[in-house]
Design an enzyme around this catalytic site. Structure first.
Site, short mmCIF file in Angstrom:
data_model
loop_
_atom_site.label_atom_id
_atom_site.label_comp_id
_atom_site.label_asym_id
_atom_site.label_seq_id
_atom_site.Cartn_x
_atom_site.Cartn_y
_atom_site.Cartn_z
N VAL A 91 15.70 45.83 40.89
CA VAL A 91 16.32 45.45 39.68
C VAL A 91 16.85 44.00 39.65
O VAL A 91 16.69 43.16 40.70
CB VAL A 91 17.70 46.40 39.42
CG1 VAL A 91 17.19 47.93 39.52
CG2 VAL A 91 18.76 46.05 40.62
N SER B 38 7.35 37.85 47.63
CA SER B 38 6.96 36.71 47.06
C SER B 38 5.67 36.77 46.64
O SER B 38 4.71 37.55 47.03
CB SER B 38 6.80 35.43 47.69
OG SER B 38 6.24 34.23 46.99
N LYS C 137 13.13 33.77 52.38
CA LYS C 137 12.55 33.85 50.81
C LYS C 137 12.94 32.73 50.14
O LYS C 137 12.48 32.08 49.25
CB LYS C 137 12.85 35.30 50.42
CG LYS C 137 12.27 35.38 48.64
CD LYS C 137 10.71 34.94 48.35
CE LYS C 137 10.13 35.29 47.19
NZ LYS C 137 11.06 34.91 45.83
N HIS D 252 11.66 29.53 51.25
CA HIS D 252 10.35 29.60 50.51
C HIS D 252 10.10 28.86 49.26
O HIS D 252 9.49 28.19 48.75
CB HIS D 252 9.80 31.19 50.75
CG HIS D 252 8.54 31.31 49.72
ND1 HIS D 252 8.62 31.40 48.18
CD2 HIS D 252 7.28 31.46 49.80
CE1 HIS D 252 7.58 31.61 47.92
NE2 HIS D 252 6.58 31.63 48.73
N ASN D 253 11.16 29.73 48.31
CA ASN D 253 11.23 29.04 46.96
C ASN D 253 11.57 27.89 46.94
O ASN D 253 10.93 26.74 46.15
CB ASN D 253 12.30 30.07 46.11
CG ASN D 253 11.82 31.31 45.93
OD1 ASN D 253 10.93 31.79 46.48
ND2 ASN D 253 12.20 32.08 44.81
N GLU E 149 8.61 25.85 47.75
CA GLU E 149 7.80 25.89 46.24
C GLU E 149 8.51 24.90 45.23
O GLU E 149 7.49 24.17 44.60
CB GLU E 149 8.13 27.21 45.81
CG GLU E 149 7.36 27.76 44.53
CD GLU E 149 7.62 29.14 43.95
OE1 GLU E 149 7.63 30.06 45.01
OE2 GLU E 149 7.81 29.36 43.01
N ARG F 53 14.15 18.49 38.11
CA ARG F 53 14.09 19.55 37.08
C ARG F 53 15.57 19.44 36.12
O ARG F 53 15.52 19.34 35.03
CB ARG F 53 14.14 20.75 37.65
CG ARG F 53 12.69 21.25 38.10
CD ARG F 53 12.62 22.89 38.55
NE ARG F 53 11.79 23.14 39.18
CZ ARG F 53 11.10 24.33 39.37
NH1 ARG F 53 11.76 25.44 38.85
NH2 ARG F 53 9.93 24.64 40.24
P1 NBP Z 1 14.47 42.12 36.23
O1 NBP Z 1 14.98 41.04 36.83
O2 NBP Z 1 14.21 41.58 34.61
O3 NBP Z 1 15.26 43.41 36.05
C1 NBP Z 1 15.05 44.36 35.14
C2 NBP Z 1 15.28 45.84 35.79
O4 NBP Z 1 16.58 46.08 36.12
C3 NBP Z 1 15.10 46.87 34.79
O5 NBP Z 1 14.40 48.08 35.65
C4 NBP Z 1 16.49 47.19 34.41
O6 NBP Z 1 16.53 48.73 33.97
C5 NBP Z 1 17.22 46.95 35.89
N1 NBP Z 1 18.54 46.91 35.52
C6 NBP Z 1 19.54 45.85 35.02
BR1 NBP Z 1 18.73 44.63 34.33
N2 NBP Z 1 20.84 46.16 35.03
C7 NBP Z 1 20.90 47.58 35.88
C8 NBP Z 1 21.83 48.34 36.00
N3 NBP Z 1 23.15 47.85 35.98
N4 NBP Z 1 21.65 49.23 36.86
C9 NBP Z 1 20.43 49.86 37.10
N5 NBP Z 1 19.24 48.89 36.69
C10 NBP Z 1 19.46 47.98 36.23
O7 NBP Z 1 13.14 42.42 36.62
P2 NBP Z 1 11.79 41.86 37.30
O8 NBP Z 1 11.32 40.68 36.86
O9 NBP Z 1 10.98 43.00 37.45
O10 NBP Z 1 12.41 41.43 38.63
C11 NBP Z 1 13.13 42.36 39.71
C12 NBP Z 1 13.57 41.58 40.75
O11 NBP Z 1 12.60 41.03 41.65
C13 NBP Z 1 14.63 40.69 40.66
O12 NBP Z 1 15.59 40.59 41.40
C14 NBP Z 1 14.04 39.27 40.68
O13 NBP Z 1 14.77 38.25 40.97
C15 NBP Z 1 12.91 39.94 41.69
N6 NBP Z 1 11.62 38.81 41.86
C16 NBP Z 1 11.10 38.72 40.43
C17 NBP Z 1 9.90 38.04 40.46
C18 NBP Z 1 9.03 37.71 39.25
O14 NBP Z 1 7.96 37.06 39.36
N7 NBP Z 1 9.40 38.17 38.17
C19 NBP Z 1 9.22 37.56 42.05
C20 NBP Z 1 9.90 38.05 42.94
C21 NBP Z 1 10.99 38.66 42.85
P3 NBP Z 1 16.41 48.83 32.42
O15 NBP Z 1 15.15 49.02 32.21
O16 NBP Z 1 17.28 50.09 32.11
O17 NBP Z 1 17.15 47.83 31.76
#
Ligand code: NBP
Length: 475
Positions: A74, A128, A182, A185-186, A189, A287
């Protein structure tokens, strides 16, 4: 049958990782705060493997075999705390909570401590590779208790990227170590991308090359020492033509770079640890400058002085840029690994830099040929004082240093900003200098603040009345 792993948080990252587990033969329990995401995943991809649909945390926990393994994907911050607490209330001693989000390592240290007090294993895992990596094989950096890795490691290793048959996943160390590496790493990046941007800008503004041609240069570089995911995709980005205007797409994109915070975290942590990560810091600041739109508009008319002349031989200058990019990249990685060593010492993590280089070879955004060299460097000498002192990297930088100077000098006389190229070169020159002006800094500090200094020729601590008439103490 019960599920071997549960994933809660089924946005892009979580659903792709859940599918990755399922495709590797694991039964995966699914949970999301709003059930709609769970059902969407099952509707679109439910046939890819064995999933268990759950609606409540109680159902979710009940669907898992013991020790329970739950991966949280999340939003980082308060949402992560809320989910951890909900899970912990429903779990039993020995169960494992994995936070796969981009959490700040100090939060992970705090959470691990709190969970340990409840006899739960807490694993802060850096993941990552973005969406694509999550689905097809990310680089995974799990921290937390070594004991948890016994039951968790095989699952994570099986879904991670593989390079030469080696999984891009290894236990990093206790508590916050996985999220710390991590984060760095970022940061690396950021530096990598800034260096690529500067190389592009030089070809554009000094050599006047069109974007598509620069893309071809990057594609060529991707067959040599610089072979990496970021150089490969740079070639593709520069080759894109905008369908609406017929211009290179890169020329239609607003030149204000965004950031989500992990670069800034890296620099803040480096400041606290006293480690110069100049390449990463310049990248974060570049940036920020790019996004200072009002100031940039107001400053557009500032004179740049008399411009120097562009090098006559384009091919030679392009090769100089390549060498400068490589040398600056070595500096950025050397600095990042210094920060990891310092963090590891500060928190008692015992992070192995060689195994880190090994798991960054695939799956993650900074994956590159280059990481093999770093792995070899630490295999050769685990106590390497700086990557720059490894024989291979030393030779690479020394043989490119003349090119590096020509590039920075040309950029400077022509008014093209190269903060990362220039600061990396200055760092290199600072590191290899016999004497630094820090001696004068010490003199000044002793003058106005009696901060004392040490001498090169005898032991002890000294203070001097520098003005000769004590005005510095009596005023
Ligand atoms: P998001 O960071 O956009 O989070 C969305 C998710 O969090 C949904 O499942 C949402 O549930 C849930 N959520 C939220 Br918002 N508030 C909540 C709460 N109070 N209780 C329970 N669930 C909650 O999703 P993502 O982009 O898939 O990234 C997930 C994690 O992975 C993050 O920490 C992100 O930094 C990390 N990350 C992302 C990437 C990337 O490329 N995107 C890469 C590496 C790591 P809902 O559906 O009910 O709103």
């Amino acid at each position: 049958a019960k599920a071997q792993i549960g994933v809660t948080g089924l946005a892009v990252m979580g659903s792709n990782i859940a599918r990755n587990f399922a495709r590797h033969g694991y039964t995966v329990a699914l949970h999301n705060r709003s059930v709609a995401k769970t059902d969407a995943l099952l509707a679109d991809h439910g046939d890819e493997g064995s999933f268990v649909r759950t609606e409540t945390i109680a159902e979710f926990i009940d669907a898992l075999e013991r020790p329970r393994r739950v991966l949280i994907m999340v939003k980082a911050g308060d949402a992560t705390d809320a989910v951890i607490n909900e899970l912990a209330d429903a779990m039993e001693p020995g169960d494992i909570i994995i936070d796969g989000g981009n959490s700040l390592y100090t939060d992970t240290i705090r959470r691990e401590k709190a969970m340990a007090e409840r006899n739960l294993h807490f694993v802060g895992a850096g993941i990552s590779g973005g969406e694509e990596g999550a689905l097809n094989g990310p680089s995974i950096m799990p921290g937390g208790p070594a004991k948890s890795y016994e039951s968790l490691g095989p699952l994570l290793e099986s879904i991670s990227a593989k390079v030469d048959g080696t999984p891009c996943c290894t236990h990093i160390g206790p508590d916050g170590s996985g999220h710390f590496v991590k984060m760095v790493h970022n940061g690396i990046e950021y530096a990598d991308m800034q260096l690529i941007g500067e190389a592009y800008d030089l070809m554009r503004r000094v050599l006047d090359l069109p974007a598509a041609e620069i893309g071809e240069v990057f594609a060529g570089w991707n067959t040599g020492d610089l072979e990496s995911y970021l150089v490969e995709i740079t070639a593709q980005v520069l080759a894109q033509v905008d369908a609406e205007t017929g211009k290179p797409l890169v020329d239609v994109v607003v030149d204000a770079a965004g950031q989500k915070g992990t670069g800034r975290w890296t620099v803040k942590s480096a400041l606290d640890l006293g480690i110069p990560v100049t390449g990463i810091a310049e990248a974060v600041f570049a940036r920020a400058l790019s996004s200072s739109t009002e100031q940039r508009v107001a400053a557009r008319g500032l004179a740049g002085g008399t411009p120097g002349t562009a090098p006559a031989d384009k091919a030679t200058f392009i090769d100089d840029i390549r060498a400068a990019l490589y040398a600056s990249k070595v500096v950025a990685y050397a600095q990042g690994f210094d920060q990891i060593a310092a963090g590891s010492a500060e928190y008692g993590w015992d992070v192995d830099p060689g195994s880190l280089a090994t798991i960054w070879r695939g799956g993650c955004i900074i994956r590159a040929q280059f990481l093999n060299r770093i792995r070899e460097a630490y295999a050769e000498n685990p106590k390497l004082p700086s990557l720059l002192l490894d024989p291979y990297f030393r030779e690479a930088v020394e043989s490119g240093v003349d090119s590096w100077r020509r590039v920075v000098a040309t950029a400077t006389t022509m008014g093209v900003p190269v903060p990362a190229f220039a600061s990396s070169l200055s760092y290199y020159d600072g590191l290899r200098s016999d004497r630094l002006p820090a001696a004068l800094t010490q003199g000044l500090r002793d003058y106005f603040g009696a901060h004392t200094y040490q001498r090169v020729d005898k032991p002890g601590t000294f203070h001097t009345l520098w003005s000769g008439d004590r005005t510095e103490v009596e005023q």
